[in-house]
Design an enzyme around this catalytic site. Structure first.
Site, PDB file in Angstrom:
ATOM      1  N   HIS A 234       0.841  -1.219   0.000  1.00 46.27           N
ATOM      2  CA  HIS A 234       0.000   0.000   0.000  1.00 46.27           C
ATOM      3  C   HIS A 234       0.869   1.259   0.000  1.00 46.27           C
ATOM      4  O   HIS A 234       0.447   2.298   0.501  1.00 46.27           O
ATOM      5  CB  HIS A 234      -0.957   0.042   1.193  1.00 46.27           C
ATOM      6  CG  HIS A 234      -1.722  -1.219   1.399  1.00 46.27           C
ATOM      7  ND1 HIS A 234      -2.982  -1.430   0.901  1.00 46.27           N
ATOM      8  CD2 HIS A 234      -1.371  -2.385   2.024  1.00 46.27           C
ATOM      9  CE1 HIS A 234      -3.397  -2.651   1.231  1.00 46.27           C
ATOM     10  NE2 HIS A 234      -2.425  -3.259   1.906  1.00 46.27           N
TER      11      HIS A 234
ATOM     12  N   GLU B 209       9.783   7.902 -16.867  1.00 42.90           N
ATOM     13  CA  GLU B 209       8.429   8.423 -17.077  1.00 42.90           C
ATOM     14  C   GLU B 209       7.930   8.057 -18.475  1.00 42.90           C
ATOM     15  O   GLU B 209       6.754   7.727 -18.661  1.00 42.90           O
ATOM     16  CB  GLU B 209       8.420   9.939 -16.898  1.00 42.90           C
ATOM     17  CG  GLU B 209       8.703  10.347 -15.463  1.00 42.90           C
ATOM     18  CD  GLU B 209       9.020  11.824 -15.368  1.00 42.90           C
ATOM     19  OE1 GLU B 209       8.122  12.586 -14.997  1.00 42.90           O
ATOM     20  OE2 GLU B 209      10.158  12.219 -15.690  1.00 42.90           O
TER      21      GLU B 209
END
Ligand code: ARG
Length: 453
Positions: free
Chosen positions: A155, A289
């Site tokens: 998480h 990216e």
């Protein structure tokens, strides 16, 4: 010259021509088209359609054309509708009317499917090699990581300490599945459609098994209707590419996060980072990216082709001409990304202190529960007691490893003086020694398995 003028009274409208032509895309399969044609010439020669002389002349002409393509000297004509037309037009220029005999029994429908499959059979190993390059860079990093530990996250919250090497190798294994998927696909690509005609099969005595062998196919298609329309292999390839995109994006996202000042676990080499036109201090992870971004494009290529295929009735429909561009684009994308990622990962600087400092004692709370389990406390209860210890430490504004023994014993008498050894993150790592765990030995075993030793 088109290959189909006979029944038409006027030539095709110019804009319709531009829409219809596929040469800009399919010229990439020039060599495969010539190879397919050579094998076809051989097959129809054996079937008695070509005389020895015609066969010799066609073969020689095709050799010349292949040389022209290989050396970049082939001149396309404005009238070349697609790569198949271009080759036949050039063959006619070179050898005259005998060229017109080559297309007997063949259609561009089985021809294009054959070219496309040949192209893919040759390209998949190239893509696999590019994956191997990246996998090697990852294994090298895992080997040099030694005993470096880092926080593992779930998480995106600090969870448990892990070896950096274990983290590197997690990416190796997902890429390994990508490579295996590509290998598995070869079996379904390696099925020869040539000899299916336009849709109904070939009326001459063609030995399709010999034809398949000559072209390096492992098998021949069993149904001509299916063979001219089957593009499963292209869709599967795009799935492989999209799935790899997802894996590469996941890796990229973690590198982007971990090179930020907030994490600071890695620093990119200058050779693989970019600057800002405005902010002089910036060092941006553009390479990663772009990898993340291009994964989106790869997904789109897969869904695009599936949508094209979904509405088609059986056999060949011109919609199928849309099959090659996404496969080429996916290939170019992977071949552009993979070597750059390999270089960027090979040259990345690891910051072990930053990683170590990000491990706080609460990350050993599971080990605290396991400690109680080893003392005979049932895990559910142990989990609750360790949770209480975390809360008590938080309330007392003291770290778990500094909390006095009395405080532990107030929670449970099962806590004893040896509890503090639990907070050594390396011990936590070393305990996870079963196959697939993060211990040093387990990581060594992974590397052994990878290297096949
Ligand atoms: N350019 C076409 C393609 O890529 C070749 C097959 C054309 N067949 C036809 N009947 N027009 O699919």
């Amino acid at each position: 010259m088109t290959l189909w003028g006979g029944r038409f009274s006027t030539k095709l409208n110019d804009q319709a021509w531009d829409l219809n032509t596929s040469l800009p895309v399919d010229k990439r399969m020039a060599l495969q088209d010539v190879d397919g044609s050579r094998a076809w010439a051989d097959a129809i020669h054996k079937a008695g359609i070509l005389s020895d002389k015609e066969y010799a002349s066609i073969s020689l002409g095709l050799v010349t054309i292949k040389e022209e393509f290989s050396s970049g000297r082939f001149n396309f004509a404005p009238s070349d509708e697609d790569i198949h037309t271009a080759v036949e037009r050039r063959l006619t220029e070179l050898i005259g009317d005998a060229a017109g005999k080559l297309h007997a029994g063949r259609s561009r429908n089985d021809q294009v499917a054959t070219d496309f499959r040949l192209w893919m059979l040759q390209t998949i190993p190239e893509v696999v090699s590019a994956f191997r390059l990246l996998q090697n860079a990852i294994v090298e990093q895992a080997e040099t990581a030694g005993k470096i530990i880092m926080p593992g996250y779930t998480h995106l919250q600090r969870a448990q300490p892990i070896l950096l090497a274990h983290w590197w190798l997690s990416h190796y294994w997902s890429l390994q599945r990508d490579v295996e998927r590509l290998h598995d696909l070869i079996k379904r690509v390696s099925v020869l459609p040539l000899g299916s005609g336009a849709l109904a099969g070939v009326p001459f005595e063609i030995d399709r098994v010999a034809l398949a062998q000559a072209l390096g196919f492992a098998d021949v298609s069993q149904n001509s209707l299916d063979a001219v329309s089957d593009r499963d292999f292209a869709a599967e390839y795009l799935f492989c590419a999209a799935m790899s995109g997802v894996h590469l994006s996941k890796l990229a996202e973690q590198i982007v996060l971990c090179t930020s000042a907030e994490f600071g676990f890695f620093e990119l080499s200058d050779a693989f980072s970019t600057g800002s036109s405005l902010m002089p201090q910036k060092k941006n992870p553009d390479v990663f990216e772009l990898t993340r971004g291009k994964a989106g494009t790869l997904l789109g290529l897969l869904t695009g082709l599936l949508a094209t295929l979904k509405g088609l009735p059986s056999t060949y429909d011109k919609d199928l001409q849309e099959d090659k561009a996404p496969v080429f684009q996916a290939t170019d994308t992977l071949l552009a990304i993979l070597p750059v990622l390999a270089g960027a990962l090979r040259t990345i600087t690891v910051k072990p202190e930053k990683m170590r400092n990000a491990i706080d004692p609460t990350m050993m709370a599971t080990d605290l529960a396991d400690y109680l389990v080893n003392k005979g406390v049932p895990f559910r209860e142990a989990h609750a007691l360790a949770g209480k210890a975390v809360r008590a430490a938080g309330e007392g504004k003291v770290s778990l490893e500094k909390m006095p023994l009395e405080a532990y014993q107030a929670i449970s008498p099962a806590f004893e003086a040896d509890v503090y050894q639990v907070f050594d993150p390396m011990k936590s790592v070393e305990k996870r020694d079963a196959i697939g765990g993060t211990s040093l030995q387990s990581v060594k075993n992974q590397i052994k398995k990878i290297k096949g030793v």
